[in-house]
Design a protein around this motif. Sequence first.
Motif, PDB file in Angstrom:
ATOM      1  N   LEU A 138       1.271  -1.157  -0.001  1.00 62.85           N
ATOM      2  CA  LEU A 138      -0.109  -0.064  -0.112  1.00 62.85           C
ATOM      3  C   LEU A 138       0.545   1.106   0.032  1.00 62.85           C
ATOM      4  N   SER A 139       1.823   0.997   0.971  1.00 70.02           N
ATOM      5  CA  SER A 139       2.595   2.369   1.199  1.00 70.02           C
ATOM      6  C   SER A 139       3.305   2.255  -0.351  1.00 70.02           C
ATOM      7  N   MET A 140       4.193   1.566  -1.166  1.00 71.33           N
ATOM      8  CA  MET A 140       4.435   1.613  -2.514  1.00 71.33           C
ATOM      9  C   MET A 140       3.464   2.482  -3.157  1.00 71.33           C
ATOM     10  N   GLN A 141       2.601   2.017  -3.339  1.00 70.68           N
ATOM     11  CA  GLN A 141       1.206   2.393  -4.169  1.00 70.68           C
ATOM     12  C   GLN A 141       0.852   3.888  -4.274  1.00 70.68           C
ATOM     13  N   ILE A 142       0.662   4.326  -2.988  1.00 74.93           N
ATOM     14  CA  ILE A 142       1.015   5.546  -2.365  1.00 74.93           C
ATOM     15  C   ILE A 142       2.548   6.503  -2.960  1.00 74.93           C
ATOM     16  N   PHE A 189      -6.172  -1.071  16.277  1.00 74.14           N
ATOM     17  CA  PHE A 189      -7.021  -1.403  14.792  1.00 74.14           C
ATOM     18  C   PHE A 189      -8.447  -1.088  14.331  1.00 74.14           C
ATOM     19  N   GLY A 190      -9.675  -0.590  14.898  1.00 72.43           N
ATOM     20  CA  GLY A 190     -10.401   0.116  15.032  1.00 72.43           C
ATOM     21  C   GLY A 190      -9.700   1.878  14.644  1.00 72.43           C
ATOM     22  N   ALA A 191      -9.179   1.980  15.218  1.00 67.24           N
ATOM     23  CA  ALA A 191      -8.618   3.730  14.500  1.00 67.24           C
ATOM     24  C   ALA A 191      -8.272   3.429  12.921  1.00 67.24           C
ATOM     25  N   TYR A 192      -7.456   2.352  13.013  1.00 66.20           N
ATOM     26  CA  TYR A 192      -6.483   2.121  11.780  1.00 66.20           C
ATOM     27  C   TYR A 192      -8.037   1.530  10.847  1.00 66.20           C
ATOM     28  N   GLN A 193      -8.624   0.480  11.125  1.00 67.64           N
ATOM     29  CA  GLN A 193      -9.444   0.573   9.794  1.00 67.64           C
ATOM     30  C   GLN A 193     -10.513   1.697   9.223  1.00 67.64           C
ATOM     31  N   ARG A 194     -10.662   2.971  10.248  1.00 71.49           N
ATOM     32  CA  ARG A 194     -11.188   3.806  10.043  1.00 71.49           C
ATOM     33  C   ARG A 194     -10.711   5.508   9.098  1.00 71.49           C
ATOM     34  N   ALA A 195      -9.290   5.509   9.366  1.00 70.55           N
ATOM     35  CA  ALA A 195      -7.884   5.699   8.519  1.00 70.55           C
ATOM     36  C   ALA A 195      -8.224   5.633   7.232  1.00 70.55           C
ATOM     37  N   LEU A 196      -7.904   4.100   7.377  1.00 69.79           N
ATOM     38  CA  LEU A 196      -8.262   3.336   5.481  1.00 69.79           C
ATOM     39  C   LEU A 196      -9.427   3.298   5.119  1.00 69.79           C
ATOM     40  N   ASP A 201     -11.368   6.269   5.422  1.00 71.22           N
ATOM     41  CA  ASP A 201     -10.824   7.986   5.075  1.00 71.22           C
ATOM     42  C   ASP A 201     -10.259   7.744   4.051  1.00 71.22           C
ATOM     43  N   LEU A 202      -9.171   7.151   4.237  1.00 75.23           N
ATOM     44  CA  LEU A 202      -8.271   7.598   3.141  1.00 75.23           C
ATOM     45  C   LEU A 202      -8.571   6.701   1.624  1.00 75.23           C
ATOM     46  N   ARG A 203      -9.863   5.692   2.167  1.00 75.85           N
ATOM     47  CA  ARG A 203      -9.865   5.078   0.269  1.00 75.85           C
ATOM     48  C   ARG A 203     -11.365   6.069  -0.317  1.00 75.85           C
ATOM     49  N   ASN A 204     -11.708   6.744   0.661  1.00 72.10           N
ATOM     50  CA  ASN A 204     -12.898   7.846   0.637  1.00 72.10           C
ATOM     51  C   ASN A 204     -12.275   9.065  -0.241  1.00 72.10           C
ATOM     52  N   ALA A 205     -10.989   8.906  -0.008  1.00 72.87           N
ATOM     53  CA  ALA A 205     -10.245  10.263  -0.603  1.00 72.87           C
ATOM     54  C   ALA A 205      -9.413   9.906  -1.596  1.00 72.87           C
ATOM     55  N   ILE A 206      -8.830   8.642  -1.712  1.00 72.01           N
ATOM     56  CA  ILE A 206      -8.776   8.397  -2.779  1.00 72.01           C
ATOM     57  C   ILE A 206      -9.621   8.323  -4.146  1.00 72.01           C
ATOM     58  N   ALA A 207     -10.629   7.778  -4.019  1.00 67.27           N
ATOM     59  CA  ALA A 207     -11.926   7.838  -4.700  1.00 67.27           C
ATOM     60  C   ALA A 207     -12.236   9.278  -5.434  1.00 67.27           C
ATOM     61  N   ASP A 208     -12.320  10.157  -4.895  1.00 69.02           N
ATOM     62  CA  ASP A 208     -12.577  11.285  -4.850  1.00 69.02           C
ATOM     63  C   ASP A 208     -11.766  12.465  -5.583  1.00 69.02           C
ATOM     64  N   TRP A 209     -10.616  11.789  -4.954  1.00 73.18           N
ATOM     65  CA  TRP A 209      -8.801  12.109  -6.237  1.00 73.18           C
ATOM     66  C   TRP A 209      -9.440  11.544  -7.595  1.00 73.18           C
ATOM     67  N   ASP A 238      -4.240  16.520  -1.886  1.00 74.06           N
ATOM     68  CA  ASP A 238      -3.460  17.649  -0.962  1.00 74.06           C
ATOM     69  C   ASP A 238      -4.461  16.727   0.388  1.00 74.06           C
ATOM     70  N   HIS A 239      -6.044  16.808   0.282  1.00 70.91           N
ATOM     71  CA  HIS A 239      -6.332  15.883   1.390  1.00 70.91           C
ATOM     72  C   HIS A 239      -6.064  14.833   1.464  1.00 70.91           C
ATOM     73  N   PHE A 240      -5.943  13.883   0.062  1.00 73.65           N
ATOM     74  CA  PHE A 240      -5.522  12.852   0.091  1.00 73.65           C
ATOM     75  C   PHE A 240      -3.778  12.001   0.595  1.00 73.65           C
ATOM     76  N   GLU A 241      -2.985  13.194   0.133  1.00 74.51           N
ATOM     77  CA  GLU A 241      -1.531  13.104   0.933  1.00 74.51           C
ATOM     78  C   GLU A 241      -1.510  13.065   2.434  1.00 74.51           C
ATOM     79  N   LEU A 242      -2.340  14.006   3.009  1.00 75.57           N
ATOM     80  CA  LEU A 242      -2.812  14.073   4.528  1.00 75.57           C
ATOM     81  C   LEU A 242      -3.483  13.266   4.778  1.00 75.57           C
ATOM     82  N   LEU A 243      -4.274  12.186   4.015  1.00 74.22           N
ATOM     83  CA  LEU A 243      -4.773  11.038   4.911  1.00 74.22           C
ATOM     84  C   LEU A 243      -3.948   9.669   4.606  1.00 74.22           C
ATOM     85  N   ALA A 244      -3.226  10.641   3.779  1.00 74.24           N
ATOM     86  CA  ALA A 244      -1.804   8.629   3.481  1.00 74.24           C
ATOM     87  C   ALA A 244      -1.065   8.901   4.419  1.00 74.24           C
TER      88      ALA A 244
END
Length: 178
Positions: free
Chosen positions: A41-45, A92-99, A101-109, A125-131
Amino acid sequence: MPATRPSQLLTLQSFGDISRFLREGVADEDSRQLRDSLGALSMQIDEAVRARRTSTDTTEITRRVVALSHCAREHQLFLTGLGSAWHALYEFGAYQRALRDLRNAIADWQQMLERRSTRESASFDHFELLAWRTLGEALLLVDMYEHQSDPLSDLQEAPPRKVSALQRMQAWLRRLRS
């Protein structure tokens, strides 16, 4: 496995650095698999961000974002198969929520790129911050899991010893004599 030192985390200044860090020492098979998935995931980002910063070819950038979207989806599906020790962690729950949010930001971008919208830059910019936030949550999750499964962890304190009444009295008498 030695504990991660804070100074090591301070050197993670790119998404590629995070991917390399995740390939280092592993506590167990679950941890190794999660690290591998996070590394991908990090490499794709990193590739999507690099394409966005170095290219003006919207088609190429969009192709990278689509690949990132697929990778993030696969990663989220992978998380559901992790054992109960992972799911029991608050992180784990916090990470799932962050992920999520990131998926939503990717879709928006991706949508902004496809529309060639003037808001694409703000969306990026929003995507990068969430990444960064998401990968930070991921590193915290891995660290907490690995420390939880390491009984000799320096983060865990030994339970306080109970002092008997006799021991308290002996200590009190020693203080009186001194």
